[in-house]
Design an enzyme around this catalytic site. Sequence first.
Site, PDB file in Angstrom:
ATOM      1  N   ASP A  92      -6.222  11.630  -6.461  1.00  8.82           N
ATOM      2  CA  ASP A  92      -6.120  10.167  -6.581  1.00  8.82           C
ATOM      3  C   ASP A  92      -7.424   9.531  -6.092  1.00  8.82           C
ATOM      4  OD1 ASP A  92      -4.858   7.619  -6.915  1.00  8.82           O
ATOM      5  OD2 ASP A  92      -4.624   7.540  -4.726  1.00  8.82           O
TER       6      ASP A  92
ATOM      7  N   ASP B 264     -10.858   7.894  -8.548  1.00 12.24           N
ATOM      8  CA  ASP B 264     -11.404   6.522  -8.467  1.00 12.24           C
ATOM      9  C   ASP B 264     -12.905   6.582  -8.201  1.00 12.24           C
ATOM     10  OD1 ASP B 264      -8.889   5.382  -8.789  1.00 12.24           O
ATOM     11  OD2 ASP B 264      -9.238   3.857  -7.242  1.00 12.24           O
TER      12      ASP B 264
HETATM   13  C1  IPM Z   1      -3.151   6.366  -9.974  1.00 15.85           C
HETATM   14  C2  IPM Z   1      -2.569   5.229  -9.186  1.00 15.85           C
HETATM   15  C3  IPM Z   1      -1.146   5.591  -8.764  1.00 15.85           C
HETATM   16  C4  IPM Z   1      -1.238   6.808  -7.862  1.00 15.85           C
HETATM   17  C5  IPM Z   1      -0.362   4.453  -8.083  1.00 15.85           C
HETATM   18  C6  IPM Z   1      -0.260   3.243  -8.978  1.00 15.85           C
HETATM   19  C7  IPM Z   1       0.997   4.890  -7.646  1.00 15.85           C
HETATM   20  O1  IPM Z   1      -3.390   4.932  -8.108  1.00 15.85           O
HETATM   21  O2  IPM Z   1      -2.536   6.751 -10.988  1.00 15.85           O
HETATM   22  O3  IPM Z   1      -4.204   6.873  -9.597  1.00 15.85           O
HETATM   23  O4  IPM Z   1      -1.470   6.678  -6.654  1.00 15.85           O
HETATM   24  O5  IPM Z   1      -1.084   7.908  -8.372  1.00 15.85           O
HETATM   25 MG    MG Z   2      -5.228   6.010  -8.076  1.00 12.87          MG
END
Ligand code: IPM
Ligand code: MG
Length: 363
Positions: free
Chosen positions: A247, A251
């Site tokens: 996660d 990003d």
């Molecule tokens: C992602 C998002 C999700 C996650 C959230 C919206 C629950 O951040 O898909 O990366 O944490 O997996």
């Molecule tokens: Mg995420």
Amino acid sequence: MAYKILLLAGDGVGVEIANSALRVAKFFQSNNILNIEIEEGLVGGSAIDQTGTPLPEETLRLAKQSDAILFGAVGGPKWDSLENKDRPEAGLLKLRSELDLFCNLRPATVLDGMADTSTLKTKLVDNLDLMIIRELTGGLYFGFPRGIFEKDDQQYGINTLRYNAREIERIAKASFEVALKRSSKLCSVDKANVLEVSQLWRDIFKKISSEYPTVELTNMYVDNAAMQLVREPKQFDVIVTENMFGDILSDLAAMLTGSIGMLPSASLNDSKQGLFEPVHGSAPDIAGQNCCNPIAMIMSLAMMFQYSFSEAKAAQMIGGSIRSVIKDGFCTKDIPIKDGKIIGTKELTNKIIEKLQGLYDER
Ligand code: IPM
Ligand code: MG
């Protein structure tokens, strides 16, 4: 037989980008390029408002019956005070887990002409083509025990990072397969210098690697991987990692490409059923203003064509159209291309569909 798609727009910009993707899907439908049926369902905050739950039974039923789900985004300040289990995000997490979508593919690709929209130096990111594979149904997100409790006059918050061998084996196999189709370099990211679960992860990856002698497996600690991703991202080809690490790193990788508005994803189970969604969230601050970037969502549709339907040509048509629109200099405000023209969500979608039409007429 028609491919059955369930469209879940969700909240915030999810609604706008779902509309963009629907229009692209309809292009393939109306030109008889693909035989697809599209249904729509409720999820997230809008489902909470209308039914009291972020994943209504009806949506789960439709999801299980579908070949693939196209998912916008969920969440927003309106639902921020709810307990975790009732929040819009819980709808997405439940879908992932109910459909056993353990393998999450998050490609970070820098398109031609877009390297200078990145915050990193152009030479570090131009032509970057990286695949992050995130284990999606285990690890810290789903481990028990979890919760907040009181003991001896003290409050405790607890989550558990756990994996069993079977869960590690299947994500390992899936990632070796992906690496085989790319440059045969796989980097497994963990925290084996501190966590036992990572030691098990490493042992199993090593064991599975003997079935893939042509793939070069390396291991890296997650803190170092974060640093290496901004230091020299092109050293990586395929990265595979635990749910929470994935996660965070995805990003980070998104920003290498200039904007998180460019990143699609595929979440797959063992039977090629998948959920396809942009990596970005519902962006409530810009929702409803016709300014969000629809590319991550439209590329998620392309990933659906590729991974769930094995319709590589249709997927390539979408990729080609997007590249060509960018080449013409059209963009949304999150990706201000040099000498380009910033246009709205709908208008950028129009441009992409015009290009699709052009490619179709040329054939
Ligand atoms: C992602 C998002 C999700 C996650 C959230 C919206 C629950 O951040 O898909 O990366 O944490 O997996
Ligand atoms: Mg995420």
